[in-house]
Design a protein around this motif. Structure first.
Motif, PDB file in Angstrom:
ATOM      1  N   VAL A  51     -29.994 -11.825-108.282  1.00 35.18           N
ATOM      2  CA  VAL A  51     -29.386 -12.891-109.489  1.00 35.18           C
ATOM      3  C   VAL A  51     -27.839 -12.631-109.098  1.00 35.18           C
ATOM      4  CG1 VAL A  51     -29.480 -11.635-111.435  1.00 35.18           C
ATOM      5  CG2 VAL A  51     -29.279 -14.333-111.307  1.00 35.18           C
ATOM      6  N   ALA A  52     -27.422 -11.534-109.127  1.00 33.35           N
ATOM      7  CA  ALA A  52     -26.061 -11.206-108.610  1.00 33.35           C
ATOM      8  C   ALA A  52     -25.507 -10.487-107.363  1.00 33.35           C
ATOM      9  CB  ALA A  52     -25.483  -9.478-110.111  1.00 33.35           C
ATOM     10  N   ALA A  53     -26.427 -10.965-107.053  1.00 31.65           N
ATOM     11  CA  ALA A  53     -26.200 -11.264-105.260  1.00 31.65           C
ATOM     12  C   ALA A  53     -25.962 -11.832-104.530  1.00 31.65           C
ATOM     13  CB  ALA A  53     -27.413 -10.672-104.430  1.00 31.65           C
ATOM     14  N   THR A  54     -24.345 -11.559-103.661  1.00 35.89           N
ATOM     15  CA  THR A  54     -23.071 -12.240-102.571  1.00 35.89           C
ATOM     16  C   THR A  54     -23.512 -12.759-101.943  1.00 35.89           C
ATOM     17  OG1 THR A  54     -21.761 -10.282-102.519  1.00 35.89           O
ATOM     18  CG2 THR A  54     -21.654 -11.851-104.073  1.00 35.89           C
ATOM     19  N   THR A  55     -24.263 -11.654-101.445  1.00 36.71           N
ATOM     20  CA  THR A  55     -24.679 -11.413 -99.958  1.00 36.71           C
ATOM     21  C   THR A  55     -26.255 -11.678 -99.425  1.00 36.71           C
ATOM     22  OG1 THR A  55     -23.775  -9.652 -98.845  1.00 36.71           O
ATOM     23  CG2 THR A  55     -25.169  -9.950 -97.087  1.00 36.71           C
ATOM     24  N   PRO A  56     -26.338 -13.029 -98.270  1.00 32.97           N
ATOM     25  CA  PRO A  56     -27.804 -14.159 -98.800  1.00 32.97           C
ATOM     26  C   PRO A  56     -28.623 -13.094 -97.435  1.00 32.97           C
ATOM     27  CG  PRO A  56     -26.259 -15.022 -96.842  1.00 32.97           C
ATOM     28  CD  PRO A  56     -25.375 -13.986 -98.573  1.00 32.97           C
ATOM     29  N   ILE A  57     -29.803 -13.163 -98.016  1.00 34.59           N
ATOM     30  CA  ILE A  57     -31.413 -12.587 -96.996  1.00 34.59           C
ATOM     31  C   ILE A  57     -31.372 -13.786 -96.109  1.00 34.59           C
ATOM     32  CG2 ILE A  57     -31.785 -10.674 -98.832  1.00 34.59           C
ATOM     33  CD1 ILE A  57     -33.759 -12.432 -99.954  1.00 34.59           C
ATOM     34  N   GLY A  58     -31.887 -14.287 -96.472  1.00 36.67           N
ATOM     35  CA  GLY A  58     -32.196 -15.505 -95.414  1.00 36.67           C
ATOM     36  C   GLY A  58     -32.063 -17.473 -95.793  1.00 36.67           C
ATOM     37  N   THR A  59     -31.878 -18.280 -94.517  1.00 34.01           N
ATOM     38  CA  THR A  59     -31.459 -19.302 -94.382  1.00 34.01           C
ATOM     39  C   THR A  59     -32.539 -20.105 -94.131  1.00 34.01           C
ATOM     40  OG1 THR A  59     -28.829 -18.739 -94.605  1.00 34.01           O
ATOM     41  CG2 THR A  59     -29.450 -20.874 -94.274  1.00 34.01           C
ATOM     42  N   GLY A  60     -32.744 -21.394 -94.981  1.00 29.50           N
ATOM     43  CA  GLY A  60     -33.894 -22.544 -94.648  1.00 29.50           C
ATOM     44  C   GLY A  60     -34.486 -22.845 -95.502  1.00 29.50           C
ATOM     45  N   ILE A  61     -35.793 -23.661 -95.698  1.00 27.25           N
ATOM     46  CA  ILE A  61     -36.393 -24.706 -96.508  1.00 27.25           C
ATOM     47  C   ILE A  61     -37.266 -23.421 -96.980  1.00 27.25           C
ATOM     48  CG2 ILE A  61     -38.183 -26.360 -96.910  1.00 27.25           C
ATOM     49  CD1 ILE A  61     -35.009 -26.984 -96.654  1.00 27.25           C
ATOM     50  N   THR A  62     -37.599 -22.695 -96.241  1.00 27.95           N
ATOM     51  CA  THR A  62     -39.030 -21.740 -96.151  1.00 27.95           C
ATOM     52  C   THR A  62     -38.308 -20.218 -95.902  1.00 27.95           C
ATOM     53  OG1 THR A  62     -39.671 -21.212 -93.882  1.00 27.95           O
ATOM     54  CG2 THR A  62     -40.820 -22.902 -95.984  1.00 27.95           C
ATOM     55  N   PHE A  63     -38.734 -18.706 -96.755  1.00 29.51           N
ATOM     56  CA  PHE A  63     -38.636 -17.732 -96.319  1.00 29.51           C
ATOM     57  C   PHE A  63     -39.453 -16.565 -96.631  1.00 29.51           C
ATOM     58  CE2 PHE A  63     -37.333 -14.121 -98.436  1.00 29.51           C
ATOM     59  CZ  PHE A  63     -36.025 -13.317 -97.747  1.00 29.51           C
ATOM     60  N   VAL A  64     -39.042 -15.837 -94.918  1.00 29.77           N
ATOM     61  CA  VAL A  64     -40.175 -14.984 -95.179  1.00 29.77           C
ATOM     62  C   VAL A  64     -40.131 -13.742 -96.140  1.00 29.77           C
ATOM     63  CG1 VAL A  64     -42.240 -13.985 -93.764  1.00 29.77           C
ATOM     64  CG2 VAL A  64     -41.597 -15.752 -93.114  1.00 29.77           C
ATOM     65  N   THR A  65     -40.733 -12.626 -97.138  1.00 22.90           N
ATOM     66  CA  THR A  65     -40.064 -12.220 -97.928  1.00 22.90           C
ATOM     67  C   THR A  65     -40.669 -10.255 -96.688  1.00 22.90           C
ATOM     68  OG1 THR A  65     -42.631 -11.781 -98.983  1.00 22.90           O
ATOM     69  CG2 THR A  65     -40.662 -13.339 -99.729  1.00 22.90           C
TER      70      THR A  65
END
Length: 905
Positions: free
Chosen positions: A698-712
């Motif tokens: 919740v406090a992260a500033t760097t995203p791990i992905g972009t898109g309508i969906t995201f695969v963990t």
């Protein structure tokens, strides 16, 4: 030969004791060691002199325990405990409780090998041990008192920046050691899955192990000796605040030692709020809470202080503290600037910031995009002005910036090239005097100094004069004036002038509206109308009562008419014709904003005239006038600009748009349902155009992905992710989403390679699962324990598939080397002579009469191939190096010979 076979078979059968699940003893363990109490009267902290932490022994597993048991270890069976490292932690060794499990007690002693490993992604020991120590233990039980069976491992300090595992292992094959754990029967492990155990030398998570069918939900009483820096820290949601804001301070204790219950025993009792002490600089003192928020009543900078404490388990320092200080800065107001908008060439312009914010720096820039200011201060003087300029000023309060204030300075030239024209008239008429300069307005006076302006304009017509009269003018270019004033003469003759004509009124026309404009003049009987393009002197350009003017350019044209009696002309009466045009838009600047985030600024430029802004392309209401319009629309808005100069208006209005984007509404945000050890797909449904930005914290500033969906990544359990809708740079609130992760059954199994080409396989974790074995030769089974015989020797892949009631499956595969070992085949083959045997180095193998290139293979006692190569013999002798093998038993196999056992001591 038969004797050799029987010895080998007996040896293989003896391995059954090595392949089993965890075993417990019936010893009663008494916790006679003290525990620290919660002491609210001892909550003493110092913000200015925080207490450094001593080396501590983290007795987290003991503090969790409601009762205590022992688990045995021996060669191939080990135990370990996982510890986190939220910040770098230095480990010096660890403490554990153990004794030789012997009834009756024995005088023999055994080695306990104490190792520290880096934890792998599966929370199991990874790689080789990073540190190790060997402790000799005996069978002293001391009534099961923890303090009496306490052992200590010590090694060279090592700093860990990720999770680590401390283990107790042994090389003893003849004795078992009892290691103390907390209660698996009571579930003291709290399902944190911090323990692990090895069976047959392979490590398993404790959640996949059991004690007599009871899940091994417990912790191993292994206590690391640790030293650390607390690393107190927090974030401020809005580092630059407005007075109306509620400021939120988020404690990062969960990512530091303070928030770890493994090292801070107050966290074990959910007393995190007593571990954090806030001072927000508002004179209200300190507040105990994990996170904090406040709304200030005074605009100023505030010193924010967080004192975080760790309450240690066993160190002499009951409480050690760390202080972190950050400043919260207010956002300054937009500067108010006092100073001239117009100045003269070569002069100076002085500017002053009105009511400056305390502590703010006022930075002046040539452009609003410049990285560095050209001046800092509240008073700025621009010397030796040479041209018009625009610059920008903003307030900077320690990196909190106001919006820019634009300051526009027009530098005007001093008038020069002063010219004038006197007039000679007949008595009783008016004189037309003329004064000109290259720039500025011509102002007329009756005296050389002082006095009011009696007329403004190049052409000055006097009152009726009967004698010589003198007037004075100066050119005023927006305050830039050349002195002294210029004298102009109206010379009056003795002849009497006729009455002046009556002329057309001054008129304004728009360029292009007419090709010819007639103007008229009438005079008394017998007088001639003469037309001039100057107010005095010059020659007549036409005569007659009508003069046809042809407009060709945008200008102000003055024509003059007089009545002439043959001797004197009357006063020349002016007719001013203003030829106008509507201005063309040179530049139009639309704007795009996020809804509610900022104002939209719409601008245009025209070479002259005015701009009127309407809410419709025709008719409608006027919204504003000027070259710039700032608005805060809630939706995209189009306005229509009509340009005008005097009476001339543009025939069509020009559209200018403030485009308002907004982030889409998250209609639905969900994660799919998966089995553990798989990746999950997170999905979003949005109300409009846009996409999602995904974060793992919740406090992260760097995203791990972009898109309508995201695969963990691969998930072994529940984990929360966070998503934020975005469109055209407009971002919405962060929302949490968690996929449903169903537990996956554990498919680990142990195996024994028996005589007569048989293998025995046993399921490690008995549970409510479906079982199916695949033995690699087409044979399958659904029993939990199976003994299978292979028809032919060879390498077979044995696969176990388990399926839980929730539909999740897991599988494990081992490759087994099944060696031909029937009595007839062994009898028929020659023996190999190996010496020395046992050995910890090289062994010589006597091949008899055979020489040349020899292919050989060595197997571990459980059938795993550990060496396979070809070598040249030396006088029918083969040399094999086993120095790098671990201590134990191995099988040497050479085609054409009986297998021989090697002992690595």
């Amino acid at each position: 030969m038969i004797k050799n076979y029987l010895l080998l078979a007996i040896f293989f059968l003896s391995l059954n004791t090595l392949f089993c699940q965890l075993r417990t003893t019936n010893h009663r363990i008494i916790d006679n060691q003290p525990r620290r109490n919660i002491d609210f009267g001892n909550l003493k902290r110092s913000a200015t002199k925080p207490t450094a932490c001593d080396v501590d022994t983290s007795q987290y597993p003991r503090y969790k325990g409601t009762a205590f048991y022992t688990i045995t270890i021996s060669s191939g069976r080990s135990l370990g405990q996982l510890y986190s490292a939220p910040k770098p932690i230095t480990v010096y060794g660890f403490t554990f409780h153990a004794f030789v499990a012997s009834n009756p007690p024995t005088a023999k002693k055994m080695n306990i090998i104490c190792n520290l490993y880096k934890a792998g992604l599966d929370s199991l020991p990874s790689g080789a041990p990073l540190r190790s120590d060997t402790i000799l233990i005996d069978s002293t039980f001391a009534g099961g008192q923890l303090a009496r069976i306490e052992k200590h491992a010590n090694f060279k300090p090592i700093t860990m920046d990720s999770a680590y595992i401390i283990t107790v292992e042994t090389d003893s094959t003849s004795m078992n050691a009892a290691i103390v754990t907390n209660s698996y029967a009571a579930g003291d492990g709290k399902k944190e899955n911090l323990n692990c155990g090895s069976i047959s030398g392979r490590w398993y998570n404790g959640k996949n192990l059991n004690i007599g069918g009871v899940p091994f939900n417990a912790d191993i009483l292994l206590y690391p000796h640790v030293k650390y820096a607390i690393g107190a820290d927090f974030t401020i949601k809005s580092q630059c605040y407005n007075l109306a804001d509620t400021i939120k301070f988020t404690n990062l204790a969960s990512k530091t030692i303070v928030g770890s219950r493994m090292y801070n025993y107050y966290m074990l009792y959910n007393l995190g709020y007593y571990c954090n002490w806030w001072n927000t600089g508002d004179a209200l003192g300190y507040t105990w809470t994990v996170d904090h928020k406040i709304k200030y009543g005074t605009k100023q900078n505030y010193k924010i202080e967080l004192v975080s404490s760790v309450y240690t388990y066993r160190s002499n320092t009951f409480q050690c503290s760390d202080t972190t200080i950050k400043w919260l800065y207010y956002k300054p107001d937009v500067p108010q600037v006092s100073g001239p908008g117009n100045a003269c060439f070569g002069d100076s312009a002085r500017y002053l910031i009105l009511n400056p914010d305390t502590g703010a720096l006022y930075q002046w820039y040539k452009k609003s995009t410049d990285p560095t200011p050209f001046f800092i201060g509240t008073k700025y003087t621009k010397y030796s002005l040479s041209k018009s300029d625009t610059f920008y000023v903003r307030a900077n309060n320690n990196g909190c910036y106001s919006n820019y204030r634009m300051v526009q300075l027009n530098v005007n030239a001093y008038p020069k090239n002063i010219t004038y024209k006197n007039d000679s008239i007949c008595s009783g008429s008016k004189a037309n005097l003329k004064g000109n300069a290259d720039v500025g307005n011509i102002e007329w006076f009756e005296s050389p100094t002082g006095g009011p302006v009696i007329y403004t304009g190049s052409n000055f017509q006097t009152a009726v004069l009967t004698k010589d009269t003198f007037f004075y003018f100066q050119a005023n270019n927006k305050g830039c004036i050349i002195t002294p004033r210029t004298k102009v003469s109206a010379l009056v003759g003795s002849n009497f002038a006729p009455s002046s004509p009556t002329v057309s009124r001054d008129t304004i026309i728009c360029l292009g509206s007419t090709a010819l404009l007639p103007i008229s003049a009438t005079a008394g009987s017998g007088l001639t109308i003469r037309w001039f393009n100057v107010g005095s002197g010059g020659s007549s350009i036409a005569t007659g009562t009508t003069y046809n003017f042809v407009p060709t350019i945008r200008e102000v044209k003055t024509l003059y008419a007089d009545a002439y009696n043959g001797v004197c002309g009357s006063t020349r009466e002016p007719v001013q014709i203003t030829v106008e045009d509507y201005p063309r838009i040179a530049k139009l600047m639309h704007d795009t904003i996020c809804k509610g985030a900022d104002s939209a600024i719409l601008t245009l430029s025209i070479p002259f005239g005015d701009a009127n802004w309407y809410d419709a392309s025709s008719s409608g209401n006027i919204v504003t006038t000027g070259m710039r319009y700032a608005l805060l629309p809630s939706a995209s808005t189009t306005l229509y600009v009509e340009t005008q100069s005097n009476i001339c208006k543009s025939p069509n209005r020009t559209a200018i748009t403030a485009l308002v984007n907004t982030y889409p509404t998250v209609v639905k945000l969900y994660g799919d349902t998966i089995c553990a050890k798989n990746k999950a797909t997170l999905k979003s449904v949005l109300s409009g155009p846009g996409t999602m930005i995904w974060y793992d914290d919740v406090a992260a500033t760097t995203p791990i992905g972009t898109g309508i969906t995201f695969v963990t990544p691969v998930l072994n359990g529940s984990k929360q992710f966070y998503a934020q809708p975005v469109y055209a740079g407009c971002v919405g609130p962060v929302k949490a989403v968690s996929p449903l992760v169903k537990p996956t059954p554990f498919s680990g199994f142990s195996y024994e390679i028996l005589s007569n080409q048989r293998v025995k396989v046993s399921l490690i974790n008995l549970g409510d699962t479906g079982i199916k074995w695949y033995f690699g030769d087409g044979t399958t089974s659904k029993s939990s324990i199976v003994t299978h015989k292979y028809v032919n020797p060879g390498i077979y892949k044995v696969k176990l598939v388990v399926k839980a009631p929730n539909g999740c499956e897991d599988s494990t595969i081992y490759s087994l080397n099944i060696i031909a070992n029937s009595i007839n085949s062994i009898t028929a083959l020659p023996e190999l002579k190996v010496y020395p045997n046992p050995s910890n180095g090289k062994v010589s193998v006597d091949l008899g009469n055979r020489g040349g290139t020899i292919s050989y293979e060595i197997f571990s006692i459980d059938g795993q191939s550990v060496m396979s190569q070809m070598s040249e013999t030396d006088n029918q002798k083969l040399t094999v190096d086993i120095s790098h093998f671990a201590s134990g038993l191995y099988i040497l196999r050479i085609a054409g010979y009986q297998p021989v056992m090697l002992v690595r001591n």
